[in-house]
Every structure is written in structure tokens, then in C-alpha cells.
Design an enzyme around this catalytic site. Structure first.
Site, PDB file in Angstrom:
ATOM      1  N   SER A 189       0.838  -1.193   0.000  1.00  0.00           N
ATOM      2  CA  SER A 189       0.000   0.000   0.000  1.00  0.00           C
ATOM      3  C   SER A 189       0.883   1.256   0.000  1.00  0.00           C
ATOM      4  O   SER A 189       1.763   1.372  -0.847  1.00  0.00           O
ATOM      5  CB  SER A 189      -0.963  -0.031   1.185  1.00  0.00           C
ATOM      6  OG  SER A 189      -2.038   0.841   0.983  1.00  0.00           O
ATOM      7  N   ASP A 442      -8.851  -5.377  -5.623  1.00  0.00           N
ATOM      8  CA  ASP A 442      -8.445  -4.293  -4.742  1.00  0.00           C
ATOM      9  C   ASP A 442      -8.760  -2.957  -5.403  1.00  0.00           C
ATOM     10  O   ASP A 442      -8.276  -2.689  -6.509  1.00  0.00           O
ATOM     11  CB  ASP A 442      -6.945  -4.402  -4.471  1.00  0.00           C
ATOM     12  CG  ASP A 442      -6.402  -3.253  -3.644  1.00  0.00           C
ATOM     13  OD1 ASP A 442      -7.196  -2.520  -3.014  1.00  0.00           O
ATOM     14  OD2 ASP A 442      -5.164  -3.087  -3.615  1.00  0.00           O
ATOM     15  N   HIS A 467      -5.985  -6.510  -1.521  1.00  0.00           N
ATOM     16  CA  HIS A 467      -4.952  -5.563  -1.121  1.00  0.00           C
ATOM     17  C   HIS A 467      -3.741  -6.272  -0.498  1.00  0.00           C
ATOM     18  O   HIS A 467      -3.862  -6.933   0.518  1.00  0.00           O
ATOM     19  CB  HIS A 467      -5.557  -4.571  -0.123  1.00  0.00           C
ATOM     20  CG  HIS A 467      -4.821  -3.280  -0.016  1.00  0.00           C
ATOM     21  ND1 HIS A 467      -4.505  -2.511  -1.115  1.00  0.00           N
ATOM     22  CD2 HIS A 467      -4.339  -2.598   1.062  1.00  0.00           C
ATOM     23  CE1 HIS A 467      -3.882  -1.420  -0.720  1.00  0.00           C
ATOM     24  NE2 HIS A 467      -3.745  -1.457   0.592  1.00  0.00           N
TER      25      HIS A 467
END
Length: 509
Positions: A189, A442, A467
Site C-alpha cells: 500500500s 483491490d 490488497h
């Protein structure tokens, strides 16, 4: 109370400003309940019997100025595990996780890939905490002072964090007499964005980077502001057309019901809220939106508890709750059943507090970053979205940032500093050794690198992935496609390290 907590994290980054479905809608703070980390599936040191040891590094406050105040220092936390390390004499590698917008322990406890891969490479493991998060707080470690105003928060930025990482890694290698040990950086991320940028900005420090679910293209004029909600919509629609229609049609029904005292009482009762709320429609819509967004992000193929305790394939489970014939035509009962998957899968919550503002993982600093440099437009929704139609509104974001922090966003700084436009043409000429993983379920994948840029800048795309699923601890129940993704990543990293050792043996300058 509300169950579950955010990454984000994004973030995470689960992300306050970025995931708001409408800037005019109140979105709840990060879900509040702390749960136990996932069970480790990697053998730990028999002597230390723990995942890591905690250390601190005296870090410079400002790497880019030479004013007297720039020379102030703070204690930056990092986590280290030498259980598997082959040692400095063997130039054994060092695996470094570039920390996200929260306490580094949280990410370490949920990033099993690094721990499970280290034994194969005999690697030292280091998790670096991002400045202004966790225990890495400048100004004497006093969060109230550090977060007090824009003058102190001004030292919180991605560029400062990357310089922190470079400084710490170089010093650590020197202290370990491991100057020639190759460094590979990992991140998911926002941490994945930092890992990719670190490889580009500090190629003399890291030989390669695994950047998982890193939306480095998620900025203005690079990715559609409708991409984020379009992917969430498709996630739910692919499970059930009825599920999609129920969610899409629910927002107006919530608004209409909230217009009368009787309706407000119905909402409180239907969703088992802990109390009445003055702006119940806004709070409730934000609460439901949060559940749908974060469930789509973490639609993992095995049970997880990264953001909140969830079953395998939680989007499917939400849609099963919505499609349950026992709820008949009761939209609120259907929504409650779906929300319960995210907020109360353990079944321990008696009621839900929609304005719970606790922050157990120290994620508050992201609000500042989202108002200065991380301008990620994700709030646009088309007429086909499961969320109410809305347009990305930079002016509203800027106004909110001026009111909250007294600063104007630098909306094009990230692409100026790190690039992004014509990324294939640009990075093909000078970049190397980066893996970009993205799972297409995601919502952040819309801003990810989805195609190979060169032979050594590789995009691994998983149709069913969520994710940074590749960085999670492995499980016997993992599907074959996920196992293959990790094998591919290990093979690529092995190639980087092998080439490094060849260069080390033959190059003397």
C-alpha cells in the site's frame, strides 16, 4: 462498539480523506477494535522466541535544510530479526520493510512474506517505522507537540521518510560490518509506494523493491477518480446482481427514513446503534461505506484479521447476507447483515458506536499527508456505482485542508518528485529491479502499475487478488494462483541477489 480497524491503510493506506465517498458525507474514523495478530506460520528463534527485537536510531529531523532547527533529532523505531541471517562475513542479504502510516509492529505482524522468505535467502529482517507514527515521534516523542500545528507537522512527508530509511540502513550496515550485504526493500500500500520510490531515489542503497498494491499512479490526471469505486462496485456486482442493486438503492432509503423521529428510531433499532445521532444519515452512510470499501480491499481467499476479523471471501459473505431470503424485502435487515460481516464477525459487539474516534494504531498523521502531498482522488462515483453518484472535487478537499491544517495541498508535488506520467517510457530508460503486485479486486489497483515496464520492472497481476494479499502469512488454504505469485516473486528476488553477487565479485569500483 464498532469492531475492526484499518490499515491503509492506506491505509492506509485505509485513508481518511481518500476513501470518503463524498466530501460532504461524514466518514467514521478508523474502526476501533484491536484484535490479535494472525497466527505465525514461520518458525521463530528458539532463543528469542519472538518475531523481532525493538531498537531505536537517532534520526535527523530535516534532511534537506541546514537551518539550526534542522539538526534536531528524534528516536526512530525499527524492528529487527537476525534469526535467519547468514551474517556479514557472507554478505548475506538484508530485507527491509518500508513502514506505512501507522505503528510498525502492526505491519510486521501482518507481513508474513518477509519472515517466510528470509530463511531461504538467509536474510536479516528489518522493519522501519515511518516518522510521526507509532513511537517514532519527533520533538521529544511528544505527540501533542509534534501534531500541534503545521510548523511541526511540516516535517512529516514521504521524502523525509525515504531519507530516514536511507540514513538508517546505511548506518545499520556499517555498524554490522555488512557494507556489502545487498538490501531488498518491501512494502504494501503506502509502504509499497515508498518501496518503489526508494528503489528509484536510492538505488545505491537497495538493489530491488517489492511494491505490493502500491497506487503510485493514483494521482490526478493519471488515474480516473471513478476507478476506486468502480472496482468496488464490480466486486459486489460480480457476486450477485441483487446484492449490487440492494446496496445501490439503499442510500436514498436511509436518507428518507432519517427525516422523521420515527424513522430515526427505526434506524437506531435496525442497525443496533449504541445511541441516537444528530446527523444519523451521514454517520450511518459513512459507517456502511467504510464496511463496503474495506471489505473489498481485504477480500482475501482465507480468513483474516488485518483490518477486522473476517471470513474468507468476505464480499461473497456480505452478498449472501444481503441475498438471504429470510430478510424478505427489509433493506435495513439486509444491510445490517452485510455490515455485521465486517464489524462483528466474531459476534461480540452488542451495539455499534458510529462516532468512535479511537486510533489504536497511531494513524492520525495520514490526515496531514492527505492534505499536503498525497492527493489521491478516489471519491468520484458514476451513476452505475453502488455509492451515490458524485464528482471528485479538489476545491472541497483544499478548503477542508485549509480549515483543518492551515495549508494548501501541493496537488502535483508527488508526480513532480517521483514521476508517473509516461511511466513506461521514463522508467524503461533508467529504472530497474522493481516488482509491482496488484490484485484486481483491490480498489487501489486502479492506480497501480499493471503492465511490465521492462525486463526487470515487472507487473504481477492477479485477477482474484485483494490488497497486498501476497504479503500476508501463507496458509495451507491459499489458492494455487497465490502460491504461484509468491513463487514468482521469490524467483525474481533471487535473480537480483545472484546478479548482485556476480557484480560484487567482478567489479572493483
Amino acid at each position: 462498539m464498532a469492531k475492526g480497524f484499518l490499515f491503509l491503510w492506506f491505509l492506509l493506506l485505509c485513508l481518511v480523506s481518500s476513501v470518503s465517498i463524498s466530501l460532504s458525507r461524514i466518514t467514521p474514523r478508523f474502526p476501533s477494535s484491536l484484535v490479535s495478530p494472525e497466527k505465525l506460520s514461520v518458525p521463530l528463534s528458539t532463543t528469542k522466541n519472538k518475531l523481532y527485537e525493538t531498537s531505536y536510531f537517532t534520526q535527523t529531523l530535516d534532511h534537506f535544510n541546514f537551518n539550526p532547527e534542522s539538526y534536531q533529532t528524534f528516536q526512530q523505531r525499527y524492528l529487527i530479526n537476525d534469526t535467519f541471517w547468514g551474517g556479514a562475513k557472507n554478505n548475506a542479504p538484508i530485507f527491509v520493510y518500508t513502514g506505512n502510516e501507522g505503528e510498525i509492529e502492526w505491519f510486521a505482524q501482518n507481513t508474513g512474506f518477509v519472515f517466510e522468505t528470509a530463511p531461504h535467502f538467509k536474510a536479516l529482517i528489518v522493519f522501519l517505522e515511518h516518522r510521526f507514527y507509532g513511537k517514532s515521534i519527533p520533538f521529544g516523542g511528544n505527540m501533542e507537540v509534534a501534531y500541534s500545528n503545521s510548523s511541526t507537522l511540516g516535517y512529516l512527508s514521504s521524502t523525509q521518510a525515504l531519507a530516514d530509511y536511507a540514513t538508517l540502513i546505511i548506518d545499520l550496515k556499517k555498524n554490522l560490518s555488512a557494507v556489502d550485504s545487498p538490501v531488498v526493500v518491501f512494502g504494501g500500500s503506502y509502504g509499497g509506494m515508498l518501496a518503489a520510490w526508494f528503489r528509484l531515489k536510492y538505488p545505491h542503497v537497495a538493489i530491488g523493491a517489492l511494491a505490493s498494491s502500491s497506487p503510485i499512479l493514483g494521482f490526478e490526471n493519471l488515474t480516473s477518480p471513478y476507478s476506486f469505486t468502480n472496482i468496488i462496485t464490480q466486486d459486489f456486482k460480480s457476486e450477485s446482481e441483487n446484492c449490487y442493486k440492494v446496496i445501490k438503492g439503499s442510500w436514498q432509503q436511509v436518507d428518507d427514513t432519517a427525516k422523521t423521529p420515527t424513522g430515526v428510531n427505526l434506524l437506531v433499532k435496525s442497525f443496533k446503534l449504541c445511541k441516537n445521532y444528530e446527523y444519523i444519515a451521514d454517520y450511518l452512510e459513512g459507517w456502511l461505506s467504510t464496511a463496503f470499501v474495506y471489505t473489498a480491499m481485504t477480500d482475501y481467499p482465507t480468513p483474516s484479521n488485518f483490518l477486522s476479523p473476517l471470513p474468507a471471501y468476505p464480499v461473497k459473505q456480505m452478498c449472501k447476507a444481503i441475498d438471504d431470503p429470510r430478510t424478505g424485502n427489509n433493506t435495513f435487515a439486509k444491510l445490517y447483515g452485510a455490515a455485521n460481516i465486517y464489524y462483528n464477525y466474531t459476534g461480540t459487539a452488542k451495539c455499534f458506536d458510529l462516532d468512535d474516534d479511537s486510533d489504536p494504531h497511531g494513524l492520525d498523521g495520514w490526515g496531514w499527508q492527505a492534505c499536503t502531498e498525497m492527493i489521491l482522488p478516489t471519491s468520484g462515483s458514476t451513476n452505475e456505482s453502488i455509492f451515490p453518484a458524485s464528482e471528485w472535487n479538489y476545491s472541497a478537499r483544499a478548503s477542508s485542508c485549509r480549515d483543518g491544517y492551515g495549508v494548501e495541498p501541493r496537488r502535483t508535488w508527488i508526480t513532480t518528485e517521483f514521476g508517473g506520467f509516461n511511466i513506461k517510457r521514463v522508467l524503461k530508460r533508467f529504472g530497474s529491479n522493481i516488482i509491482f503486485f496488484n490484485g484486481l479486486r483491490d480498489p487501489w489497483s486502479g492506480g497501480g502499475v499493471l503492465k511490465n515496464i521492462s525486463r526487470s520492472i515487472v507487473a504481477i497481476v492477479a485477477k482474484e487478488g485483494a490488497h497486498h494479499v501476497d504479503l500476508r502469512f501463507s496458509s495451507e488454504e491459499d489458492p494455487e494462483w497465490l502460491k504461484e505469485v509468491r513463487k514468482q516473486e521469490v524467483k525474481i528476488i533471487a535473480g537480483w541477489i545472484s546478479q548482485y553477487y556476480k557484480d560484487l565479485a567482478h567489479l572493483s569500483y
